[in-house]
Design a protein around this motif. Sequence first.
Motif, PDB file in Angstrom:
ATOM      1  N   TYR A 169     -25.813   1.432 -12.292  1.00  0.00           N
ATOM      2  CA  TYR A 169     -25.440   1.024 -10.936  1.00  0.00           C
ATOM      3  C   TYR A 169     -24.791  -0.354 -10.909  1.00  0.00           C
ATOM      4  N   VAL A 170     -25.375  -1.309 -11.613  1.00  0.00           N
ATOM      5  CA  VAL A 170     -24.955  -2.709 -11.468  1.00  0.00           C
ATOM      6  C   VAL A 170     -23.580  -2.956 -12.082  1.00  0.00           C
ATOM      7  N   VAL A 171     -23.296  -2.388 -13.250  1.00  0.00           N
ATOM      8  CA  VAL A 171     -22.032  -2.690 -13.931  1.00  0.00           C
ATOM      9  C   VAL A 171     -20.809  -2.269 -13.115  1.00  0.00           C
ATOM     10  N   PRO A 172     -20.715  -1.026 -12.599  1.00  0.00           N
ATOM     11  CA  PRO A 172     -19.531  -0.694 -11.794  1.00  0.00           C
ATOM     12  C   PRO A 172     -19.415  -1.523 -10.527  1.00  0.00           C
ATOM     13  N   VAL A 173     -20.554  -1.884  -9.922  1.00  0.00           N
ATOM     14  CA  VAL A 173     -20.508  -2.729  -8.726  1.00  0.00           C
ATOM     15  C   VAL A 173     -19.973  -4.118  -9.071  1.00  0.00           C
ATOM     16  N   TYR A 174     -20.467  -4.698 -10.148  1.00  0.00           N
ATOM     17  CA  TYR A 174     -20.012  -6.026 -10.553  1.00  0.00           C
ATOM     18  C   TYR A 174     -18.520  -6.021 -10.869  1.00  0.00           C
ATOM     19  N   ILE A 175     -18.061  -5.025 -11.627  1.00  0.00           N
ATOM     20  CA  ILE A 175     -16.645  -4.963 -11.989  1.00  0.00           C
ATOM     21  C   ILE A 175     -15.776  -4.821 -10.749  1.00  0.00           C
ATOM     22  N   ALA A 176     -16.179  -3.969  -9.814  1.00  0.00           N
ATOM     23  CA  ALA A 176     -15.399  -3.786  -8.581  1.00  0.00           C
ATOM     24  C   ALA A 176     -15.331  -5.074  -7.773  1.00  0.00           C
ATOM     25  N   GLU A 177     -16.410  -5.849  -7.789  1.00  0.00           N
ATOM     26  CA  GLU A 177     -16.467  -7.054  -6.964  1.00  0.00           C
ATOM     27  C   GLU A 177     -15.735  -8.237  -7.572  1.00  0.00           C
ATOM     28  N   ILE A 425     -16.275   1.959  -2.061  1.00  0.00           N
ATOM     29  CA  ILE A 425     -16.312   2.371  -0.653  1.00  0.00           C
ATOM     30  C   ILE A 425     -17.596   1.998   0.068  1.00  0.00           C
ATOM     31  N   LEU A 426     -18.699   1.748  -0.666  1.00  0.00           N
ATOM     32  CA  LEU A 426     -19.951   1.430   0.011  1.00  0.00           C
ATOM     33  C   LEU A 426     -19.885   0.037   0.623  1.00  0.00           C
ATOM     34  N   PRO A 427     -20.146  -0.091   1.926  1.00  0.00           N
ATOM     35  CA  PRO A 427     -20.124  -1.406   2.573  1.00  0.00           C
ATOM     36  C   PRO A 427     -21.179  -2.339   2.000  1.00  0.00           C
ATOM     37  N   VAL A 428     -20.911  -3.630   2.064  1.00  0.00           N
ATOM     38  CA  VAL A 428     -21.840  -4.621   1.529  1.00  0.00           C
ATOM     39  C   VAL A 428     -23.204  -4.507   2.191  1.00  0.00           C
ATOM     40  N   SER A 429     -23.225  -4.199   3.492  1.00  0.00           N
ATOM     41  CA  SER A 429     -24.477  -4.188   4.247  1.00  0.00           C
ATOM     42  C   SER A 429     -25.445  -3.113   3.781  1.00  0.00           C
ATOM     43  N   ILE A 430     -24.944  -2.010   3.221  1.00  0.00           N
ATOM     44  CA  ILE A 430     -25.824  -0.926   2.791  1.00  0.00           C
ATOM     45  C   ILE A 430     -25.737  -0.665   1.294  1.00  0.00           C
ATOM     46  N   LYS A 431     -24.989  -1.488   0.568  1.00  0.00           N
ATOM     47  CA  LYS A 431     -24.722  -1.187  -0.843  1.00  0.00           C
ATOM     48  C   LYS A 431     -25.992  -1.141  -1.674  1.00  0.00           C
ATOM     49  N   SER A 432     -26.953  -2.002  -1.410  1.00  0.00           N
ATOM     50  CA  SER A 432     -28.159  -2.024  -2.232  1.00  0.00           C
ATOM     51  C   SER A 432     -28.949  -0.731  -2.093  1.00  0.00           C
ATOM     52  N   VAL A 433     -29.105  -0.245  -0.856  1.00  0.00           N
ATOM     53  CA  VAL A 433     -29.864   0.982  -0.621  1.00  0.00           C
ATOM     54  C   VAL A 433     -29.036   2.208  -0.974  1.00  0.00           C
ATOM     55  N   ALA A 434     -27.804   2.258  -0.451  1.00  0.00           N
ATOM     56  CA  ALA A 434     -26.955   3.426  -0.663  1.00  0.00           C
ATOM     57  C   ALA A 434     -26.571   3.584  -2.138  1.00  0.00           C
ATOM     58  N   GLY A 435     -26.280   2.471  -2.796  1.00  0.00           N
ATOM     59  CA  GLY A 435     -25.921   2.534  -4.208  1.00  0.00           C
ATOM     60  C   GLY A 435     -27.073   3.033  -5.067  1.00  0.00           C
ATOM     61  N   SER A 436     -28.287   2.559  -4.774  1.00  0.00           N
ATOM     62  CA  SER A 436     -29.460   3.043  -5.501  1.00  0.00           C
ATOM     63  C   SER A 436     -29.651   4.538  -5.276  1.00  0.00           C
ATOM     64  N   PHE A 437     -29.481   4.971  -4.029  1.00  0.00           N
ATOM     65  CA  PHE A 437     -29.681   6.381  -3.701  1.00  0.00           C
ATOM     66  C   PHE A 437     -28.640   7.249  -4.403  1.00  0.00           C
ATOM     67  N   ALA A 438     -27.396   6.792  -4.419  1.00  0.00           N
ATOM     68  CA  ALA A 438     -26.331   7.550  -5.082  1.00  0.00           C
ATOM     69  C   ALA A 438     -26.587   7.638  -6.586  1.00  0.00           C
ATOM     70  N   THR A 439     -27.009   6.526  -7.194  1.00  0.00           N
ATOM     71  CA  THR A 439     -27.306   6.523  -8.621  1.00  0.00           C
ATOM     72  C   THR A 439     -28.502   7.411  -8.937  1.00  0.00           C
ATOM     73  N   LEU A 440     -29.527   7.357  -8.080  1.00  0.00           N
ATOM     74  CA  LEU A 440     -30.693   8.218  -8.252  1.00  0.00           C
ATOM     75  C   LEU A 440     -30.290   9.690  -8.162  1.00  0.00           C
ATOM     76  N   ALA A 441     -29.447  10.024  -7.198  1.00  0.00           N
ATOM     77  CA  ALA A 441     -28.995  11.410  -7.042  1.00  0.00           C
ATOM     78  C   ALA A 441     -28.261  11.884  -8.295  1.00  0.00           C
ATOM     79  N   ASN A 442     -27.458  10.995  -8.878  1.00  0.00           N
ATOM     80  CA  ASN A 442     -26.727  11.345 -10.093  1.00  0.00           C
ATOM     81  C   ASN A 442     -27.680  11.642 -11.246  1.00  0.00           C
ATOM     82  N   TRP A 443     -28.665  10.767 -11.464  1.00  0.00           N
ATOM     83  CA  TRP A 443     -29.594  10.952 -12.578  1.00  0.00           C
ATOM     84  C   TRP A 443     -30.528  12.126 -12.330  1.00  0.00           C
ATOM     85  N   LEU A 444     -30.922  12.347 -11.078  1.00  0.00           N
ATOM     86  CA  LEU A 444     -31.782  13.489 -10.767  1.00  0.00           C
ATOM     87  C   LEU A 444     -31.048  14.800 -11.039  1.00  0.00           C
TER      88      LEU A 444
END
Length: 499
Positions: A169-177, A425-444
């Motif tokens: 989760y963290v690496v693609p977010v950091y690179i994009a930012e 595409i994930l807004p800054v305001s929800i990125k921590s929650v939404a990004g975790s959920f998206a990553t969890l969905a991928n691994w699940l």
Amino acid sequence: MASNSAPGAGYECGSDNDGGLHKPLLPNSGSCQRTGSRQPSLNAAGTSSRAVLRESHVSAFLCTLIVALGPIQCGFTSGYSSPTQDGIIRDLNLSISEFSAFGSLSNVGAMVGAIASGQMAKYIGRRGSLIIAAVPNIMGWLAISFAKHTSFLYMGRLLEGFGVGVISYVVPVYIAEISPQNMRGALGAVNPLSATFGVMFVYVLGLFFPWRLLALIGTLPCLFLIPGLFFIPESPRWLARMNRMDDCETSLQVLRGFNADITAEANDIKIAVTSANKSGTISFQELNQKKNRTPLILGIGLLVLQQLSGINCIVFYSGSIFKAAGLKNSNLDACVLGALEVLATGVTITFLDRAGRRILLIISSCGMTLSLLAVAVVFYIKDNISHDSDMHNILSMVSLVGVVAYVIAFCFGMGAIPWIIMSEILPVSIKSVAGSFATLANWLTSFGITMTANLLLSWSAAGTFASYMVVSAFTLMFVILWVPETKGRTLEEIQWSFQ
């Protein structure tokens, strides 16, 4: 290094105004002058707009190369069980089911890491999260290397998985930012490219080293990652989110080059972050707002469809397919397949910021659908003819070609781009929650596909590939109808477009 801060508005070299921000080993890091404004003239002697553009690319590229050690670790973890299966089972007297549990536990650990990753990245930053993720990875490899029974194997695999879940989760977010908007796609693709390189790396080393020594080698990416993180800046968008505006500007100046005008980009970041900070605690009602719901569905949808297309099943059981085609050395064949993955992902980098994300996803999904259709038809015909016939041998080779074509098509788009788009595409305001959920969905989803793959293949190889083909066809329609193009737009422009 000459100083611990990069020059911004009113900053001097060697000042202590960076709030602990580490200055990277980047061009011109030691040659700066006090400036009264962050709008230096681009007409100064020896400076041109092209040189400024090149400097910003070099700065972001060097930072990307350092954090890319994380995805290499992810790939190494994913591929480790393939060349070591016989050795671990023999030395520790494991059953096939016990070794299967060992292989799948990394997915379980990754789910836990995915849940924690968003909050970690939110409160301790992108760099801090990667440092924390690297520690259990190192501990996990050491536990595997010195394991005498299954408890150490399982513990090590879970620790590795946790680190991989955070890194993914963290690496693609950091690179994009940190990336300039015209290089964000290419730099973002370094993440999956590094992961595929990690897989190929462990396959190749597995031909020469025993499993315990290979586990010790697995510590190297994170051992190099930890000190490297101290020489790169924190994400300017995260610093702004933490109301550290001076540090944000310093970080952005380092990333864009000391002669670059960062005023417009800094203002866009401040406006977007100020709006996000007003929202406070995230509620379900906020997630359900259209401006947040749409990017959340797109991000989760792409990452789930990426796994539902069956890539882990096909790569994991590629050895048996190669044997069916008459090839003897399955480990060497896996190395060739890994090299093709690296090559296809590398080609993707050259097109991401030229052709765009959307067209590559369409081409990739289309290629996956056709390849899987061909493989499904071939396996259906093979099941209805004699195994001793020449036609059966020919169809085995065709199935091999189809599988390789599928893997190449996957790496050309669906392997890399869903992570890039999620981070964009994930807004800054929800990125921590939404990004975790998206990553969890991928691994699940990955865990589900890995656990059911053997059962599905035993039921019907043709039916298994046909089901993956249906998912790929749906992915094609999903991309055509809903996925927007993000090429050439700032993160703030992308997020505002959903409003």
